[in-house]
Design a protein around this motif. Structure first.
Motif, PDB file in Angstrom:
ATOM      1  N   HIS A 226      43.395  32.300  38.508  1.00  0.00           N
ATOM      2  CA  HIS A 226      42.629  33.268  39.298  1.00  0.00           C
ATOM      3  C   HIS A 226      43.478  33.830  40.434  1.00  0.00           C
ATOM      4  CE1 HIS A 226      39.622  34.678  42.231  1.00  0.00           C
ATOM      5  NE2 HIS A 226      38.778  34.783  41.223  1.00  0.00           N
ATOM      6  N   GLY A 231      42.362  37.398  41.570  1.00  0.00           N
ATOM      7  CA  GLY A 231      40.973  37.499  41.148  1.00  0.00           C
ATOM      8  C   GLY A 231      40.003  37.701  42.286  1.00  0.00           C
ATOM      9  N   LEU A 280      37.738  35.515  33.978  1.00  0.00           N
ATOM     10  CA  LEU A 280      37.718  35.102  35.379  1.00  0.00           C
ATOM     11  C   LEU A 280      36.306  35.189  35.941  1.00  0.00           C
ATOM     12  CD1 LEU A 280      40.930  36.751  36.915  1.00  0.00           C
ATOM     13  CD2 LEU A 280      40.665  34.454  35.966  1.00  0.00           C
ATOM     14  N   ARG A 355      42.648  33.311  29.304  1.00  0.00           N
ATOM     15  CA  ARG A 355      43.173  33.435  30.670  1.00  0.00           C
ATOM     16  C   ARG A 355      44.690  33.431  30.666  1.00  0.00           C
ATOM     17  NH1 ARG A 355      38.855  29.697  32.278  1.00  0.00           N
ATOM     18  NH2 ARG A 355      40.363  27.991  32.092  1.00  0.00           N
TER      19      ARG A 355
END
Length: 504
Positions: A226, A231, A280, A355
């Motif tokens: 992240h 993020g 995310l 991810r």
């Protein structure tokens, strides 16, 4: 420390502590009295020459065949020998040890009719860590885990193989060395040892312990990703999740904010982009659903860990004695739960792979170099690590096919529906192992990505994880054999399953 068993209150946390702390087991005085009372009923059945399945009759299709009283004990030995038909690699030592604990615990409920000699033999094997060698394959998951539990029973009577003090040996040799006599099976005891779900349940307990650890580990690993992708944290705000009514989703969101607290790499909506991709933004929803499933599976496993699941069952209440043939050995409730667990753990791997793909894909990773290569073109960097992760999650999708929807009749159609729960348990462990390696790959790549973004900008808690892992897997300064890094990081994640739970 000693784990006291009473047939009613054994928990997964008890098993986890037992395995980590190398405890001993003991049994409560009340449980011992229940064992003695149920055995006395069996002795009365023998004395009165009653027709009771598996005590004075044969098994399965032979349930209507009466056995000569002089051969009741031999019947039980024959049962164990003939049913020890397991194949394939053995269960892990932990699974075999837990199998013995669970089998002992169900006998303590006082419905199995076993002798105190059998109870003592199980306690002796557990406390001296004499681990039966039990092949994984061969159980249908109904009529109990007959083949695996027969191999357990073989060890108790001195006819099987065991693992003792770092060696695989004959059980008879180990018992002779220790001055311990092999168990002499009495009427009902062979059946009481193998009519049960302890193989699937024991493997399921180990699966659950590792799955819980993976679920928590996936959060702090995701927090590194992240931050590497700058993020947006707004999607984790509590008001978003409180209106969904799923408590585990809210808990995951809270923990993500915990891991990301005081990071200088995270953003708010509109600063760089309005919203993040699902991998995310939807971490609380996806991971939370896995935690909800873990809660259900734990409940089912702990019910079964404390259940009377052999056949026939012996009851004595209000001066009335009943011996009833039923089907508590059918593994369907456990099989469903273990299939659900497979799906929940598979999804942790699926979303992790997506991810890590965002980290290495130059079209998705912002200003990071393609495949995080130190010299794009000359050095491939993390390119093929993503391939490996994709292969693992694809394999998981095959393994996640529910075993419990299958059945095949056995014993000349007397046992005409079975659970296949032990297959679900074995596949579940493979899925957990594959998912751990996917998370290890995400972690290796995320460490490199945040390093490129600036580790001084990480949240303090993520920085601690970064420093710990850099002692295991170094920075990617040039191409190397990354399979070694994957193995080391996966080993670290597995080793901490019993010693750390990163719930905060």
């Amino acid at each position: 420390m000693t784990l006291e068993l009473n047939g009613a209150s054994l928990s997964i946390e008890d098993i986890k502590d037992f395995l980590h702390q190398q405890d001993q087991v003991a049994i409560s005085s009340d449980a011992l009295e229940r064992v003695k009372k149920s055995r006395a009923i069996v002795e009365d059945i023998i004395k009165n020459k009653e027709t009771i399945y598996g005590i004075t009759t044969g098994f399965g299709l032979f349930s209507d065949v009466l056995i000569d009283p002089g051969q009741y004990n031999q019947l039980q030995v024959n049962l164990i020998r003939s049913h020890a038909c397991g194949t394939g690699d053995p269960f892990s030592h932990d699974v075999a040890l837990v199998m013995m604990i669970l089998r002992l615990n169900t006998m303590l409920k006082g419905h199995s009719g076993v002798t105190t000699d059998l109870v003592d033999q199980l306690i002796y094997f557990i406390n001296h860590r004499i681990i039966p060698i039990i092949p994984q394959q061969g159980s249908l998951g109904a009529s109990g885990d007959l083949a695996p539990l027969s191999h357990l029973a073989l060890a108790l009577i001195g006819e099987g193989k065991v693992y003792y003090q770092q060696e695989e040996r004959e059980s008879s040799e180990v018992l002779e060395e220790l001055g311990r006599k092999p168990l002499q099976l009495s009427a009902k005891e062979g059946l009481a040892l193998i009519n049960g779900t302890q193989a699937m349940t024991a493997q399921g307990v180990i699966n659950w312990i590792e799955a819980e650890s993976l679920a928590y580990q996936s959060e702090w690993i995701a927090s590194l990703t992240h931050q590497a992708l700058n993020g947006i944290t707004d999607a984790y705000r509590p008001e978003v999740h409180d209106v969904r009514n799923f408590p585990e989703q809210s808990a995951v969101a809270d923990r993500m904010l915990y891991w990301l607290e005081d990071s200088n790499l995270t953003t708010h909506q509109g600063e760089i982009r309005v919203q993040d991709a699902y991998t995310l933004r939807c971490i609380p929803q996806v991971h939370g659903a896995s935690f909800e499933t873990l809660n259900f599976v734990k409940k089912q496993l702990e019910r079964e860990m404390n259940a009377a699941n052999d056949n026939p069952l012996i009851f004595h209440e209000d001066d009335e004695t009943l011996v009833i043939s039923g089907g508590n050995f059918h593994g369907q409730p456990v099989a469903y739960a273990l299939d659900f667990l497979k799906v929940a753990v598979s999804e942790l791997g699926n979303i992790a792979e997506r991810r890590l793909e965002r980290l290495v894909n130059p079209q998705l990773n912002g200003d990071l170099p393609a495949f995080l290569s130190p010299e794009p073109g000359l050095q491939s960097g993390a390119m093929i690590m993503q391939y490996a992760a994709a292969s693992l999650v694809s394999e998981n999708k095959t393994l996640a096919h529910p075993a419990s929807v299958d059945s095949i009749p056995s014993s000349a159609n007397q046992e005409d529906h079975v659970s296949m729960g032990t297959i679900a348990s074995r596949h579940g462990y493979q899925i957990a192992d594959n998912t751990r390696r996917v998370l290890a790959i995400e972690l290796i790549i995320a460490l490199q990505a945040v390093e490129l973004k600036g580790i001084d900008k990480l949240s303090p808690r993520s920085r601690e994880k970064y420093e710990t892992l850099r002692n295991i897997t170094p920075s990617i300064t040039e191409d190397r054999q990354f399979h070694k890094d994957i193995t080391k990081v996966a080993r670290y994640l597995q080793q901490t399953a019993y010693t750390e739970v990163d719930c905060k």
